[in-house]
Design a protein around this motif. Structure first.
Motif, short mmCIF file in Angstrom:
data_model
loop_
_atom_site.label_atom_id
_atom_site.label_comp_id
_atom_site.label_asym_id
_atom_site.label_seq_id
_atom_site.Cartn_x
_atom_site.Cartn_y
_atom_site.Cartn_z
N LEU A 24 0.82 -1.21 0.00
CA LEU A 24 0.00 0.00 0.00
C LEU A 24 0.86 1.26 0.00
O LEU A 24 0.60 2.20 -0.75
N GLY A 25 1.89 1.28 0.84
CA GLY A 25 2.71 2.48 0.95
C GLY A 25 3.79 2.60 -0.10
O GLY A 25 4.55 3.58 -0.11
N ASN A 26 3.89 1.62 -1.00
CA ASN A 26 4.95 1.64 -2.00
C ASN A 26 4.45 1.74 -3.44
O ASN A 26 5.26 1.85 -4.36
N MET A 27 3.14 1.71 -3.63
CA MET A 27 2.61 1.80 -4.98
C MET A 27 2.94 3.14 -5.62
O MET A 27 3.21 3.21 -6.83
N GLY A 28 2.94 4.21 -4.83
CA GLY A 28 3.28 5.52 -5.37
C GLY A 28 4.70 5.55 -5.88
O GLY A 28 4.98 6.08 -6.96
N GLY A 29 5.64 5.00 -5.10
CA GLY A 29 7.03 4.96 -5.53
C GLY A 29 7.21 4.13 -6.78
O GLY A 29 7.94 4.53 -7.71
N PHE A 30 6.56 2.96 -6.84
CA PHE A 30 6.67 2.12 -8.03
C PHE A 30 6.07 2.80 -9.26
O PHE A 30 6.63 2.74 -10.34
N PHE A 31 4.92 3.45 -9.07
CA PHE A 31 4.23 4.04 -10.21
C PHE A 31 4.95 5.29 -10.72
O PHE A 31 5.09 5.48 -11.93
N LEU A 32 5.40 6.15 -9.81
CA LEU A 32 5.99 7.42 -10.23
C LEU A 32 7.48 7.31 -10.56
O LEU A 32 7.98 8.07 -11.38
N LYS A 33 8.18 6.36 -9.92
CA LYS A 33 9.62 6.24 -10.14
C LYS A 33 10.00 5.00 -10.92
O LYS A 33 11.11 4.91 -11.44
N GLY A 34 9.11 4.02 -10.98
CA GLY A 34 9.46 2.73 -11.56
C GLY A 34 10.17 1.86 -10.54
O GLY A 34 10.61 2.35 -9.49
N VAL A 35 10.29 0.58 -10.83
CA VAL A 35 10.91 -0.34 -9.90
C VAL A 35 12.36 0.05 -9.63
O VAL A 35 12.83 0.09 -8.49
N LYS A 36 13.11 0.36 -10.70
CA LYS A 36 14.52 0.72 -10.54
C LYS A 36 14.67 2.00 -9.71
O LYS A 36 15.48 2.05 -8.78
N GLY A 37 13.90 3.00 -10.04
CA GLY A 37 14.03 4.27 -9.33
C GLY A 37 13.64 4.16 -7.87
O GLY A 37 14.23 4.84 -7.01
N HIS A 38 12.66 3.30 -7.56
CA HIS A 38 12.19 3.18 -6.19
C HIS A 38 13.14 2.35 -5.33
O HIS A 38 13.24 2.58 -4.12
N LEU A 39 13.84 1.40 -5.94
CA LEU A 39 14.61 0.45 -5.16
C LEU A 39 16.12 0.52 -5.37
O LEU A 39 16.87 -0.19 -4.69
N GLU A 40 16.59 1.37 -6.28
CA GLU A 40 18.01 1.33 -6.65
C GLU A 40 18.94 1.73 -5.51
O GLU A 40 20.12 1.35 -5.50
N LYS A 41 18.45 2.47 -4.52
CA LYS A 41 19.30 2.88 -3.40
C LYS A 41 19.12 1.98 -2.18
O LYS A 41 19.55 2.33 -1.07
N GLY A 42 18.52 0.83 -2.39
CA GLY A 42 18.29 -0.08 -1.27
C GLY A 42 16.83 -0.11 -0.87
O GLY A 42 15.96 0.37 -1.60
#
Length: 298
Positions: A154-172
């Motif tokens: 629920l709290g990560n859909m915004g990050g996935f949608f707006l940044k993509g998987v790489k952008g949301h997770l690339e820094k850990g």
């Protein structure tokens, strides 16, 4: 104390309306201070980004269980987005945006936004548990991963949608994942796990090890909501630029303390670490603290 408990558990007067509005308000502020800083986006583009920044979780996460999006099922959500967007972007002399940048408004908005997020996490954990409780695995009396993962998403859909998987997770692992997994796990096991070893141990620890009165007479479900809500609020305030900044994580802080203690015990072995390696370790365990500037990153 009753007022604080009522607020943190989402039972205070106008709680639903206020937390929904301020979540929408912070979404509009995030876009206005980011992609639309120069106000060069088309208004509809900026509006859609504001809605997704605030409610991407409620828009997409329910689909995993075949439930309707809150954006469609609850008029309050979209109405709050419209009012917040107008206040932030369309007021004379930009008064709405300037007011939203003041410290008192930031504190209030942050508080109600955190309340919105934690009540959403609780609701999603409950929904997944109720959906899966009749078919647990053969290895544990209740479903383990489903409610925790569903609430965390629920709290990560915004990050996935707006940044993509790489952008949301690339820094850990982002804080939204850290806090989601921790809070959802605690709430799920403390509230739903009546006979399993994890739930029994958690409740025994709270009832038998922590000081008496820590539960303040609350039932298990209400205490679990109170505990995760209080934790989330405290960290959210510490993550403001006025304090430790958005990269602060209490989990990384504890890891950093442990790592430093371990290196002290090693003694002379620590001296063999190159300055570059030391800086890398420093950046990993204390990303919010800038050693070179002798201050906190905001």
């Amino acid at each position: 104390m009753d007022v604080i408990i009522a607020y943190l558990t989402g039972k205070s007067y106008l709680s639903v309306e206020l937390r929904t509005f301020f979540q929408a308000f912070l979404g509009a502020m995030a876009v206005r201070n980011g992609p639309n800083k120069e106000k060069n986006l088309n208004w509809f583009h900026a509006f859609v980004l504001s809605v997704l920044a605030a409610f991407a979780g409620g828009t997409f996460a329910p689909l995993w269980l075949g439930k309707p999006s809150s954006l469609l099922s609850n008029d309050l959500t979209l109405a709050s987005c419209i009012v917040a967007f107008v206040l932030v972007n369309c007021t004379p002399m930009d008064v709405g945006h300037r007011l939203g940048m003041t410290f008192p408004v930031v504190i209030v908005a942050t508080a109600y936004s955190q309340l919105f997020k934690i009540m959403g996490l609780i609701g999603f954990a409950n929904a997944a548990y109720n959906a899966f409780k009749d078919n647990p695995s053969d290895y544990y009396p209740i479903p383990v991963f489903g409610p925790i993962v569903y609430a965390t998403l629920l709290g990560n859909m915004g990050g996935f949608f707006l940044k993509g998987v790489k952008g949301h997770l690339e820094k850990g692992m982002p804080w939204t994942f850290q806090s989601g997994l921790a809070c959802a796990s605690f709430y799920h096991f403390y509230t739903h796990d009546k006979t399993g070893v994890i739930g029994v141990t958690l409740r025994s620890f709270v009832d038998g090890v922590l000081p008496s009165g820590v539960k303040m007479g609350l039932d298990d479900a209400t205490f679990a909501v109170f505990a995760v809500s209080a934790f989330q609020h405290c960290v959210a305030f510490l993550q403001l630029p006025n304090f430790f900044g958005p990269n602060f994580s209490p989990f990384l802080a504890m890891y950093g303390i442990t790592a430093r203690s371990t290196r002290k015990d090693v003694g002379q072995e620590t001296e063999k670490i190159s300055p570059k390696e030391k800086q890398k370790i420093h950046d990993e365990v204390c990303p919010w603290y800038d050693k070179n500037e002798e201050g906190y990153k905001g």
